[in-house]
Design a protein around this motif. Structure first.
Motif, short mmCIF file in Angstrom:
data_model
loop_
_atom_site.label_atom_id
_atom_site.label_comp_id
_atom_site.label_asym_id
_atom_site.label_seq_id
_atom_site.Cartn_x
_atom_site.Cartn_y
_atom_site.Cartn_z
N ASN A 164 0.83 -1.21 0.00
CA ASN A 164 0.00 0.00 0.00
C ASN A 164 0.85 1.25 0.00
O ASN A 164 0.52 2.24 -0.65
CB ASN A 164 -0.94 0.01 1.21
CG ASN A 164 -2.20 -0.76 0.96
OD1 ASN A 164 -2.75 -0.72 -0.14
ND2 ASN A 164 -2.66 -1.48 1.97
N THR A 165 1.95 1.23 0.73
CA THR A 165 2.85 2.39 0.77
C THR A 165 3.46 2.64 -0.60
O THR A 165 3.59 3.79 -1.03
CB THR A 165 3.94 2.19 1.83
OG1 THR A 165 3.33 1.87 3.07
CG2 THR A 165 4.78 3.44 1.99
N ILE A 166 3.83 1.58 -1.30
CA ILE A 166 4.38 1.73 -2.66
C ILE A 166 3.32 2.36 -3.57
O ILE A 166 3.61 3.29 -4.32
CB ILE A 166 4.83 0.36 -3.22
CG1 ILE A 166 5.98 -0.21 -2.40
CG2 ILE A 166 5.19 0.46 -4.70
CD1 ILE A 166 7.26 0.59 -2.44
N ILE A 167 2.10 1.86 -3.49
CA ILE A 167 1.02 2.39 -4.33
C ILE A 167 0.77 3.86 -4.03
O ILE A 167 0.57 4.67 -4.93
CB ILE A 167 -0.26 1.56 -4.14
CG1 ILE A 167 -0.06 0.15 -4.70
CG2 ILE A 167 -1.47 2.24 -4.80
CD1 ILE A 167 -1.13 -0.84 -4.33
N ASP A 168 0.82 4.24 -2.74
CA ASP A 168 0.51 5.60 -2.34
C ASP A 168 1.65 6.59 -2.58
O ASP A 168 1.40 7.75 -2.89
CB ASP A 168 0.13 5.65 -0.86
CG ASP A 168 -1.18 4.92 -0.57
OD1 ASP A 168 -1.96 4.73 -1.52
OD2 ASP A 168 -1.40 4.54 0.60
N THR A 169 2.91 6.16 -2.44
CA THR A 169 4.00 7.14 -2.40
C THR A 169 5.07 7.00 -3.47
O THR A 169 5.72 7.98 -3.81
CB THR A 169 4.70 7.12 -1.03
OG1 THR A 169 5.29 5.83 -0.83
CG2 THR A 169 3.73 7.43 0.09
N ALA A 170 5.30 5.81 -4.00
CA ALA A 170 6.41 5.62 -4.94
C ALA A 170 6.06 6.19 -6.31
O ALA A 170 4.98 5.95 -6.83
CB ALA A 170 6.76 4.15 -5.06
N GLY A 187 8.70 4.79 -12.30
CA GLY A 187 10.11 4.82 -12.65
C GLY A 187 11.03 4.47 -11.50
O GLY A 187 12.22 4.27 -11.71
N ALA A 188 10.49 4.37 -10.29
CA ALA A 188 11.32 4.02 -9.14
C ALA A 188 11.72 2.56 -9.19
O ALA A 188 10.97 1.71 -9.68
CB ALA A 188 10.56 4.30 -7.84
N LEU A 189 12.92 2.25 -8.71
CA LEU A 189 13.35 0.86 -8.58
C LEU A 189 12.86 0.35 -7.23
O LEU A 189 13.12 0.98 -6.20
CB LEU A 189 14.87 0.74 -8.65
CG LEU A 189 15.48 0.71 -10.04
CD1 LEU A 189 17.00 0.64 -9.95
CD2 LEU A 189 14.96 -0.44 -10.86
N ILE A 190 12.18 -0.77 -7.25
CA ILE A 190 11.57 -1.33 -6.05
C ILE A 190 12.18 -2.71 -5.80
O ILE A 190 12.24 -3.54 -6.71
CB ILE A 190 10.04 -1.50 -6.22
CG1 ILE A 190 9.38 -0.20 -6.70
CG2 ILE A 190 9.40 -2.04 -4.95
CD1 ILE A 190 9.39 0.92 -5.72
N ARG A 191 12.63 -2.94 -4.57
CA ARG A 191 13.10 -4.25 -4.16
C ARG A 191 12.00 -4.90 -3.34
O ARG A 191 11.37 -4.24 -2.52
CB ARG A 191 14.37 -4.15 -3.32
CG ARG A 191 14.86 -5.51 -2.81
CD ARG A 191 16.11 -5.40 -1.94
NE ARG A 191 17.21 -4.94 -2.75
CZ ARG A 191 18.04 -3.95 -2.40
NH1 ARG A 191 17.89 -3.34 -1.24
NH2 ARG A 191 19.02 -3.59 -3.18
N TYR A 192 11.75 -6.18 -3.57
CA TYR A 192 10.76 -6.89 -2.77
C TYR A 192 11.38 -8.18 -2.24
O TYR A 192 12.28 -8.76 -2.86
CB TYR A 192 9.49 -7.18 -3.57
CG TYR A 192 9.68 -7.99 -4.81
CD1 TYR A 192 9.51 -9.38 -4.79
CD2 TYR A 192 10.03 -7.40 -6.01
CE1 TYR A 192 9.69 -10.13 -5.93
CE2 TYR A 192 10.21 -8.15 -7.15
CZ TYR A 192 10.04 -9.52 -7.11
OH TYR A 192 10.21 -10.27 -8.23
N PHE A 204 8.49 -4.45 0.74
CA PHE A 204 8.94 -3.65 -0.39
C PHE A 204 9.82 -2.51 0.08
O PHE A 204 9.66 -2.01 1.20
CB PHE A 204 7.74 -3.09 -1.16
CG PHE A 204 6.87 -4.17 -1.75
CD1 PHE A 204 7.14 -4.68 -3.00
CD2 PHE A 204 5.80 -4.68 -1.04
CE1 PHE A 204 6.35 -5.68 -3.53
CE2 PHE A 204 5.01 -5.67 -1.56
CZ PHE A 204 5.28 -6.18 -2.82
N GLU A 205 10.74 -2.10 -0.79
CA GLU A 205 11.65 -0.99 -0.47
C GLU A 205 11.95 -0.23 -1.75
O GLU A 205 12.27 -0.83 -2.78
CB GLU A 205 12.94 -1.57 0.12
CG GLU A 205 14.01 -0.57 0.37
CD GLU A 205 15.34 -1.21 0.77
OE1 GLU A 205 16.23 -0.44 1.17
OE2 GLU A 205 15.49 -2.44 0.66
N VAL A 206 11.86 1.10 -1.69
CA VAL A 206 12.26 1.93 -2.83
C VAL A 206 13.77 2.09 -2.73
O VAL A 206 14.28 2.65 -1.76
CB VAL A 206 11.57 3.31 -2.79
CG1 VAL A 206 12.08 4.19 -3.93
CG2 VAL A 206 10.06 3.16 -2.87
#
Length: 157
Positions: free
Chosen positions: A4-10, A13-18, A92-94
């Motif tokens: 949810n945080t990724i959907i709301d704030t990222a 084009g951001a690289l996301i690690r899961y 998840f992590e940006v």
């Protein structure tokens, strides 16, 4: 952070690690390693979709990561995309956001926007659109989103 945080704030084009938090198994355990790789990886955020109600069920909000391409002789044969729903149990992590001045090449369809390419400059974005032949693609300069559309330009093929 949660899905949810990724959907709301990222930003797109951001690289996301899961990750699922489990340690990587040794390479000799090929089946365990393949299963681990399905729950642990990195991808570029290319699409976010809101909650979608249907007559018989409701699809949760989700996002899609572009994990890579398989190509031969410069021709992309397979594109690896992975979608995660808002109720995912993964962590998840940006790890990198697009830099100010980079250009997002975007395509709007079905009520959502998809990132097609992240270019270093406007010139590079225009060349990419001309080469790939996307119709109705537009670009957006990173850092100019809050300038009432001053960073956007519509490009027609």
């Amino acid at each position: 952070m949660s899905a949810n945080t990724i959907i709301d704030t990222a930003p797109l084009g951001a690289l996301i690690r899961y990750t699922d938090g489990s340690p990587k198994p040794p390479a000799r355990f090929t089946k365990k390693l393949a299963a681990w790789e399905r729950s642990n990886g990195v991808g570029r955020l290319v699409k976010k979709e809101p909650l979608r109600p249907y007559p018989t069920w409701t699809a949760p909000a989700s996002f899609t990561l572009h994990e890579g391409n398989f190509s031969s002789d410069g021709v992309i044969l397979v594109t690896i995309m992975r979608s995660h729903s808002a109720d995912s149990s993964l962590i998840f992590e940006v790890i990198e956001e697009p830099k100010v001045g980079q250009v997002r090449v975007l395509l709007d369809f079905g009520g959502s926007t998809e990132l097609l390419h992240l270019a270093a400059s406007v010139t590079a974005a225009e060349l990419w659109i001309a080469k790939e032949g996307y119709r109705n693609a537009r670009f957006e300069i990173v850092g100019a989103e809050n300038d009432d559309g001053a960073g956007e330009a519509a490009i027609a093929a």
